[in-house]
Motif scaffolding. Structure first.
Motif, short mmCIF file in Angstrom:
data_model
loop_
_atom_site.label_atom_id
_atom_site.label_comp_id
_atom_site.label_asym_id
_atom_site.label_seq_id
_atom_site.Cartn_x
_atom_site.Cartn_y
_atom_site.Cartn_z
N ALA A 28 103.40 -39.44 -1.26
CA ALA A 28 104.64 -38.44 -1.66
C ALA A 28 104.66 -37.41 -0.77
O ALA A 28 105.84 -36.83 -0.24
CB ALA A 28 104.33 -37.50 -2.80
N GLN A 29 103.45 -36.73 -0.15
CA GLN A 29 103.45 -35.79 0.92
C GLN A 29 104.18 -36.26 2.00
O GLN A 29 104.97 -35.53 3.08
CB GLN A 29 102.35 -35.23 1.22
N THR A 30 103.82 -37.41 2.51
CA THR A 30 104.29 -38.31 3.75
C THR A 30 105.68 -38.26 3.54
O THR A 30 106.41 -37.94 4.73
CB THR A 30 103.53 -39.39 4.04
N GLY A 31 106.04 -38.78 2.58
CA GLY A 31 107.81 -39.04 2.27
C GLY A 31 108.28 -37.51 2.53
O GLY A 31 109.48 -37.34 3.13
N ALA A 32 107.89 -36.55 1.78
CA ALA A 32 108.45 -35.20 2.02
C ALA A 32 108.56 -34.80 3.27
O ALA A 32 109.32 -34.05 3.61
CB ALA A 32 107.81 -34.42 0.72
N ALA A 33 107.44 -34.78 3.97
CA ALA A 33 107.35 -34.39 5.50
C ALA A 33 108.41 -35.03 6.28
O ALA A 33 108.79 -34.31 7.05
CB ALA A 33 105.92 -34.47 5.97
N THR A 34 108.53 -36.13 6.18
CA THR A 34 109.69 -36.96 6.71
C THR A 34 111.01 -37.12 6.33
O THR A 34 111.99 -37.56 7.06
CB THR A 34 108.99 -38.49 7.04
N TYR A 35 111.29 -36.31 5.30
CA TYR A 35 112.54 -36.43 4.63
C TYR A 35 113.55 -35.77 5.62
O TYR A 35 113.22 -34.53 6.03
CB TYR A 35 112.47 -35.42 3.21
N PRO A 36 114.93 -36.10 5.54
CA PRO A 36 115.10 -37.41 4.83
C PRO A 36 115.02 -38.52 5.90
O PRO A 36 115.23 -38.43 6.96
CB PRO A 36 116.85 -37.08 4.49
N THR A 37 114.99 -39.76 5.30
CA THR A 37 114.79 -40.79 6.22
C THR A 37 116.01 -41.79 6.20
O THR A 37 116.01 -42.95 6.71
CB THR A 37 113.53 -41.72 5.77
N LYS A 38 116.97 -41.39 5.29
CA LYS A 38 118.17 -42.13 4.97
C LYS A 38 119.41 -41.21 4.55
O LYS A 38 118.93 -40.02 4.47
CB LYS A 38 117.86 -43.55 3.89
N PRO A 39 120.66 -41.68 4.65
CA PRO A 39 121.60 -40.80 4.37
C PRO A 39 121.44 -40.25 2.97
O PRO A 39 121.06 -40.77 1.97
CB PRO A 39 122.90 -41.77 4.33
N VAL A 40 121.78 -39.04 2.86
CA VAL A 40 121.84 -38.04 1.60
C VAL A 40 123.35 -38.03 0.90
O VAL A 40 124.35 -37.78 1.75
CB VAL A 40 121.50 -36.86 1.76
N LYS A 41 123.33 -38.26 -0.19
CA LYS A 41 124.45 -38.26 -1.12
C LYS A 41 124.89 -36.84 -1.67
O LYS A 41 123.88 -36.46 -2.27
CB LYS A 41 124.73 -39.33 -2.32
N LEU A 42 126.08 -36.36 -1.48
CA LEU A 42 126.25 -34.83 -1.90
C LEU A 42 127.53 -35.11 -3.04
O LEU A 42 128.71 -35.48 -2.37
CB LEU A 42 126.56 -34.03 -0.60
#
Length: 332
Positions: A28-42
């Motif tokens: 989870a920490q690794t995912g948060a640290a590298t966020y975002p790794t793909k497009p984000v929908k707004l």
């Protein structure tokens, strides 16, 4: 005496559990640290081209550059923004589906009592506002009033005769009108329209006396002298009309009805991702390009984040809910 041996199974199971928890936390920490790794929908609950959509697109452009992944606008208009809010409330809390909303988000529970499948407060994590538009009281040039005191005196002298137009029943303008009228003990004649544009047209034509409108919707007419503005419904004066007093300065009490625009996420968003998005939103509101863009829309750049934003949403849900109940308002 034989040494008593400790059973191995329970210890092994405990160690496995600890390893799994640690592994999950690390991931989870690794995912948060590298966020975002793909497009984000707004997700935006209004059609393209409106104020909320325009501000959302400006923020999306900034966030895409700041975080290195596309922030893609997904317009889901209809049902008083319920469709958009539901889509985000039911999405994974991973930072890849966000809601770009406005003050009307806090009006949903009061207007759609028992008809929504989410909680406007508990189902979301408010991140940051990025812009605000104060409500202003504007009057037709033909109305013989120059100040807020004049307006109040006329409304008291002629109960129910001074007309106040809004973009519709249950709109932010409707709530703003009723909040002021009740606070001051006035009887105004509410005239609902289907949108803000016809309100402005009838004001300029003298068919309507007044309107509690968002500054952005009437700024061009104020600047051209086609409408007269009496007061700004915000804690401080707007930089867009610095010579116009606040309601408090003009004798209208502590009345404030500014509209916010901001970013919300599904509840349960990991803290590191929330912090990254809050920093991005705050930086956007401080950027010169955003300030210029927002001023062109009649909006002020504003950054209220974290607990302060969450408290504001919760407070407004309560206020608008009470007002909707008092007025017996139910959206279709």
């Amino acid at each position: 005496m034989l040494e008593q041996k400790m059973p191995l199974a329970p210890i092994s199971q405990a160690l496995v559990a600890i390893v799994l928890v640690a592994s999950g936390t690390a991931q989870a920490q690794t995912g948060a640290a590298t966020y975002p790794t793909k497009p984000v929908k707004l997700v935006v609950g209004f059609a393209a081209g409106g104020p909320t959509d325009v501000v959302a697109r400006a923020f999306a452009d900034h966030a895409s550059k700041a975080l290195g992944q596309p922030f893609i606008i997904d317009n889901k208009p209809g049902a008083g923004t319920i469709i958009a809010a539901q889509a985000v409330a039911s999405a994974p809390a991973d930072g890849y589906t966000l809601l770009f909303g406005a003050t009307n988000h806090a009006m949903i529970p009061g207007l759609y009592q028992g008809r929504i499948k989410f909680d406007a407060v508990k189902s979301f994590r408010p991140l940051c506002t990025v812009a605000s538009s104060p409500t202003v009281l504007v009057v037709a040039p033909s109305l013989p009033v120059k100040t807020l005191a004049d307006y109040q005196a006329k409304a008291r002298a002629e109960p129910g005769r001074v007309t106040a137009g809004t973009a519709g029943v249950g709109s932010s303008g409707h709530f703003a009108t009723e909040m002021f009228a009740r606070a001051q003990g006035l009887q105004l004649n509410h005239v609902p329209y289907k949108g803000a544009a016809p309100v402005v047209t009838d004001l300029m034509g003298g068919q309507l006396d007044s309107s509690f409108a968002t500054l952005g919707s009437v700024l061009p007419q104020i600047q051209s002298g086609k409408l007269r503005v009496l007061a700004v419904g915000a804690p401080k004066r707007s930089t867009l009309v610095p010579d116009v007093p606040t309601f408090a300065e003009a004798g209208g009490g502590k009345y404030a009805a500014d509209v916010w625009y901001g970013v919300l996420a599904p509840a349960g968003l990991p803290e590191p991702i929330a912090q990254a998005l809050e920093r991005t939103a705050a930086d956007f509101a401080k950027s010169a390009s955003a300030i210029d863009k927002l001023r062109g829309l009649g909006l002020d750049a504003e950054s209220v984040c974290g607990n302060a934003f969450a408290s504001r949403v919760a407070r407004e849900v309560t206020t608008y809910g009470q007002m909707a109940k008092a007025l017996d308002l139910k959206a279709d």
